[in-house]
Design a protein around this motif. Structure first.
Motif, PDB file in Angstrom:
ATOM      1  N   SER A 181       0.853  -1.189   0.000  1.00 21.48           N
ATOM      2  CA  SER A 181       0.000   0.000   0.000  1.00 21.48           C
ATOM      3  C   SER A 181       0.887   1.236   0.000  1.00 21.48           C
ATOM      4  CB  SER A 181      -0.933   0.006   1.217  1.00 21.48           C
ATOM      5  OG  SER A 181      -0.186   0.102   2.421  1.00 21.48           O
ATOM      6  N   PHE A 182       0.309   2.363  -0.463  1.00 21.15           N
ATOM      7  CA  PHE A 182       1.059   3.611  -0.582  1.00 21.15           C
ATOM      8  C   PHE A 182       0.238   4.735   0.050  1.00 21.15           C
ATOM      9  CE2 PHE A 182       2.348   0.843  -4.033  1.00 21.15           C
ATOM     10  CZ  PHE A 182       3.732   0.914  -3.981  1.00 21.15           C
ATOM     11  N   GLU A 183       0.667   5.158   1.246  1.00 26.16           N
ATOM     12  CA  GLU A 183      -0.023   6.228   1.976  1.00 26.16           C
ATOM     13  C   GLU A 183       0.727   7.542   1.793  1.00 26.16           C
ATOM     14  OE1 GLU A 183      -1.246   7.566   6.561  1.00 26.16           O
ATOM     15  OE2 GLU A 183      -0.089   5.734   6.197  1.00 26.16           O
ATOM     16  N   SER A 184      -0.010   8.609   1.557  1.00 25.60           N
ATOM     17  CA  SER A 184       0.624   9.912   1.361  1.00 25.60           C
ATOM     18  C   SER A 184       1.314  10.372   2.638  1.00 25.60           C
ATOM     19  CB  SER A 184      -0.437  10.944   0.954  1.00 25.60           C
ATOM     20  OG  SER A 184       0.110  12.246   0.955  1.00 25.60           O
TER      21      SER A 184
ATOM     22  N   CYS B 116      -0.517  13.891   3.247  1.00 30.02           N
ATOM     23  CA  CYS B 116      -1.933  13.749   3.618  1.00 30.02           C
ATOM     24  C   CYS B 116      -2.101  12.393   4.301  1.00 30.02           C
ATOM     25  CB  CYS B 116      -2.832  13.862   2.396  1.00 30.02           C
ATOM     26  SG  CYS B 116      -2.577  15.356   1.412  1.00 30.02           S
ATOM     27  N   ARG B 117      -1.785  12.338   5.577  1.00 22.75           N
ATOM     28  CA  ARG B 117      -1.818  11.069   6.304  1.00 22.75           C
ATOM     29  C   ARG B 117      -3.227  10.501   6.337  1.00 22.75           C
ATOM     30  NH1 ARG B 117       2.850  10.199   9.260  1.00 22.75           N
ATOM     31  NH2 ARG B 117       2.013   8.103   9.397  1.00 22.75           N
ATOM     32  N   GLY B 118      -3.307   9.181   6.198  1.00 21.52           N
ATOM     33  CA  GLY B 118      -4.596   8.509   6.190  1.00 21.52           C
ATOM     34  C   GLY B 118      -5.206   8.353   4.814  1.00 21.52           C
ATOM     35  N   TRP B 119      -4.556   8.898   3.783  1.00 19.33           N
ATOM     36  CA  TRP B 119      -5.033   8.787   2.404  1.00 19.33           C
ATOM     37  C   TRP B 119      -4.077   7.900   1.613  1.00 19.33           C
ATOM     38  CZ3 TRP B 119      -9.542  11.057   0.468  1.00 19.33           C
ATOM     39  CH2 TRP B 119     -10.193  11.941   1.339  1.00 19.33           C
ATOM     40  N   LEU B 120      -4.661   6.939   0.853  1.00 21.49           N
ATOM     41  CA  LEU B 120      -3.863   5.938   0.140  1.00 21.49           C
ATOM     42  C   LEU B 120      -4.199   5.940  -1.348  1.00 21.49           C
ATOM     43  CD1 LEU B 120      -4.742   4.610   3.127  1.00 21.49           C
ATOM     44  CD2 LEU B 120      -3.223   2.815   2.307  1.00 21.49           C
ATOM     45  N   ILE B 121      -3.212   5.569  -2.160  1.00 24.23           N
ATOM     46  CA  ILE B 121      -3.451   5.365  -3.583  1.00 24.23           C
ATOM     47  C   ILE B 121      -4.385   4.168  -3.739  1.00 24.23           C
ATOM     48  CG2 ILE B 121      -2.385   4.792  -5.793  1.00 24.23           C
ATOM     49  CD1 ILE B 121       0.164   6.138  -4.814  1.00 24.23           C
ATOM     50  N   SER B 122      -5.389   4.301  -4.615  1.00 25.56           N
ATOM     51  CA  SER B 122      -6.392   3.237  -4.721  1.00 25.56           C
ATOM     52  C   SER B 122      -6.925   3.126  -6.143  1.00 25.56           C
ATOM     53  CB  SER B 122      -7.552   3.502  -3.760  1.00 25.56           C
ATOM     54  OG  SER B 122      -8.293   4.640  -4.186  1.00 25.56           O
ATOM     55  N   THR B 123      -7.584   1.986  -6.409  1.00 25.32           N
ATOM     56  CA  THR B 123      -8.304   1.755  -7.665  1.00 25.32           C
ATOM     57  C   THR B 123      -9.738   1.373  -7.335  1.00 25.32           C
ATOM     58  OG1 THR B 123      -7.750  -0.597  -7.738  1.00 25.32           O
ATOM     59  CG2 THR B 123      -6.190   0.927  -8.769  1.00 25.32           C
ATOM     60  N   SER B 124     -10.594   1.425  -8.356  1.00 30.04           N
ATOM     61  CA  SER B 124     -11.983   1.010  -8.185  1.00 30.04           C
ATOM     62  C   SER B 124     -12.062  -0.507  -8.038  1.00 30.04           C
ATOM     63  CB  SER B 124     -12.818   1.458  -9.390  1.00 30.04           C
ATOM     64  OG  SER B 124     -14.127   0.933  -9.309  1.00 30.04           O
ATOM     65  N   TRP B 125     -12.990  -0.979  -7.197  1.00 41.44           N
ATOM     66  CA  TRP B 125     -13.130  -2.408  -6.957  1.00 41.44           C
ATOM     67  C   TRP B 125     -13.607  -3.141  -8.208  1.00 41.44           C
ATOM     68  CZ3 TRP B 125     -12.049  -5.771  -3.016  1.00 41.44           C
ATOM     69  CH2 TRP B 125     -12.633  -7.043  -3.086  1.00 41.44           C
TER      70      TRP B 125
ATOM     71  N   PRO C 176      -9.601   6.174 -13.287  1.00 43.30           N
ATOM     72  CA  PRO C 176      -8.297   6.694 -12.845  1.00 43.30           C
ATOM     73  C   PRO C 176      -7.963   6.276 -11.425  1.00 43.30           C
ATOM     74  CG  PRO C 176      -9.944   8.432 -12.846  1.00 43.30           C
ATOM     75  CD  PRO C 176     -10.587   7.252 -13.489  1.00 43.30           C
ATOM     76  N   LEU C 177      -6.664   6.195 -11.155  1.00 38.27           N
ATOM     77  CA  LEU C 177      -6.225   6.005  -9.772  1.00 38.27           C
ATOM     78  C   LEU C 177      -6.593   7.242  -8.973  1.00 38.27           C
ATOM     79  CD1 LEU C 177      -4.518   3.761 -11.213  1.00 38.27           C
ATOM     80  CD2 LEU C 177      -2.747   4.233  -9.502  1.00 38.27           C
ATOM     81  N   GLU C 178      -7.029   7.045  -7.750  1.00 33.45           N
ATOM     82  CA  GLU C 178      -7.416   8.141  -6.874  1.00 33.45           C
ATOM     83  C   GLU C 178      -6.907   7.886  -5.466  1.00 33.45           C
ATOM     84  OE1 GLU C 178     -11.642   8.378  -7.058  1.00 33.45           O
ATOM     85  OE2 GLU C 178     -11.695   9.192  -9.101  1.00 33.45           O
ATOM     86  N   MET C 179      -6.919   8.932  -4.665  1.00 37.32           N
ATOM     87  CA  MET C 179      -6.634   8.775  -3.249  1.00 37.32           C
ATOM     88  C   MET C 179      -7.936   8.451  -2.528  1.00 37.32           C
ATOM     89  SD  MET C 179      -3.412   9.287  -3.240  1.00 37.32           S
ATOM     90  CE  MET C 179      -3.148   9.187  -1.450  1.00 37.32           C
ATOM     91  N   CYS C 180      -7.865   7.575  -1.554  1.00 36.50           N
ATOM     92  CA  CYS C 180      -9.035   7.284  -0.722  1.00 36.50           C
ATOM     93  C   CYS C 180      -8.587   7.153   0.723  1.00 36.50           C
ATOM     94  CB  CYS C 180      -9.749   6.012  -1.190  1.00 36.50           C
ATOM     95  SG  CYS C 180      -8.937   4.470  -0.702  1.00 36.50           S
ATOM     96  N   GLU C 181      -9.517   7.334   1.630  1.00 37.32           N
ATOM     97  CA  GLU C 181      -9.210   7.159   3.047  1.00 37.32           C
ATOM     98  C   GLU C 181      -9.174   5.676   3.373  1.00 37.32           C
ATOM     99  OE1 GLU C 181     -10.744  10.623   5.719  1.00 37.32           O
ATOM    100  OE2 GLU C 181     -12.376  10.103   4.351  1.00 37.32           O
ATOM    101  N   MET C 182      -8.496   5.344   4.452  1.00 37.58           N
ATOM    102  CA  MET C 182      -8.388   3.946   4.856  1.00 37.58           C
ATOM    103  C   MET C 182      -9.771   3.337   5.065  1.00 37.58           C
ATOM    104  SD  MET C 182      -5.184   3.971   7.519  1.00 37.58           S
ATOM    105  CE  MET C 182      -3.542   4.438   7.012  1.00 37.58           C
TER     106      MET C 182
END
Length: 264
Positions: A225-228, A231-240, A246-252
């Protein structure tokens, strides 16, 4: 032994001859060990060859404090109780108030000479590709023969002396295109930014350059996983489920988002 105050004597330099002390008991070359009885069963031993009058004064002040403290105790004290009473008399408790400062400590992140080339694939086998027209990263399930569409990232590792939260990395495409994360209207946004590679050799968090840094954490054998860092608590993510998003940041623990990747 009576109460006394030596503050006036200790404020400035002492002239022993003018005050008549040299002829008294402060001839340092002749002083021998002396024993003073403070209480029954308790003696104060003054060792020979004290260095200055100030040392003698400190001993006398300490003895005076011990006597005052023991005057409030009963006569039948055990050894440990007597020791505790002496220490209570001699030790002065000092309360130190530490005020928090609004000024934060600046951290410097240093790039290590250990960059690796890799591709990213989420946990449902969608590969990360780069759309140069839209200047975005997308997650797509590639068919056979489309492997060349995968983005080959250069993952550079960083270190700092003041943080133990995990390995920090910068994810780059080529030499001047890097993933970054910034907070906009309370939401973290993932971007691709152009920045000269030389400017990222050392990154300070007192500006805005730490937006290029991510904490890389590995779970199990191959889930990353890749957390900013910014911006702590936000991770690089993809749609399920959805494709070509597009890749986006999402909260844990965000629903319908995948935050773990395989590195190939």
């Amino acid at each position: 032994m009576s109460d006394f105050d030596l503050s006036q004597a200790l404020e400035g330099p002492l002239d022993l001859e003018d005050n008549g002390f040299e002829g008294c008991f402060f001839n340092m070359t002749k002083v021998q060990d002396e024993i003073f009885s403070i209480e029954e069963g308790l003696d104060l031993v003054v060792s020979r060859n004290p260095k200055t009058l100030r040392h003698v004064a400190n001993l006398l002040l300490a003895a005076n404090r011990v006597k005052r403290g023991l005057s409030f105790c009963s006569r039948g004290l055990r050894e440990e109780e007597l020791c505790s009473a002496i220490m209570d008399s001699l030790v002065t408790e000092t309360t130190v108030e530490i005020q928090s400062s609004s000024t934060t400590v600046t951290r410097i992140f240093h790039r290590l000479n250990s960059a690796i080339q890799c591709t990213l694939c989420d946990m449902v086998q969608k590969d990360v590709v780069y759309s140069s027209d839209e200047f975005k990263l997308q997650a797509i399930t590639l068919q056979g023969g489309q492997g060349e569409r995968k983005v080959h990232f250069k993952m550079s590792k960083y270190t700092t002396l003041s943080d133990g939260d995990g390995q920090m990395v910068v994810l780059s495409i080529g030499r001047d295109l890097h993933m970054s994360c910034s907070l906009e209207d309370g939401k973290a946004t993932l971007l691709l930014e152009k920045c000269d590679e030389g400017e990222l050799k050392n990154i300070s968090d007192d500006g805005n350059m730490d937006r290029f840094l991510f904490f890389k954490r590995t779970v199990g054998v191959s889930q990353n996983s890749f957390e900013s860092v910014k911006c702590r608590g936000w991770l690089i993510s993809t749609s399920w489920e959805e494709e070509s998003k597009p890749l986006e940041m999402c909260e844990m623990d965000s629903a319908n988002r995948l935050t773990c990747f395989k590195l190939n």
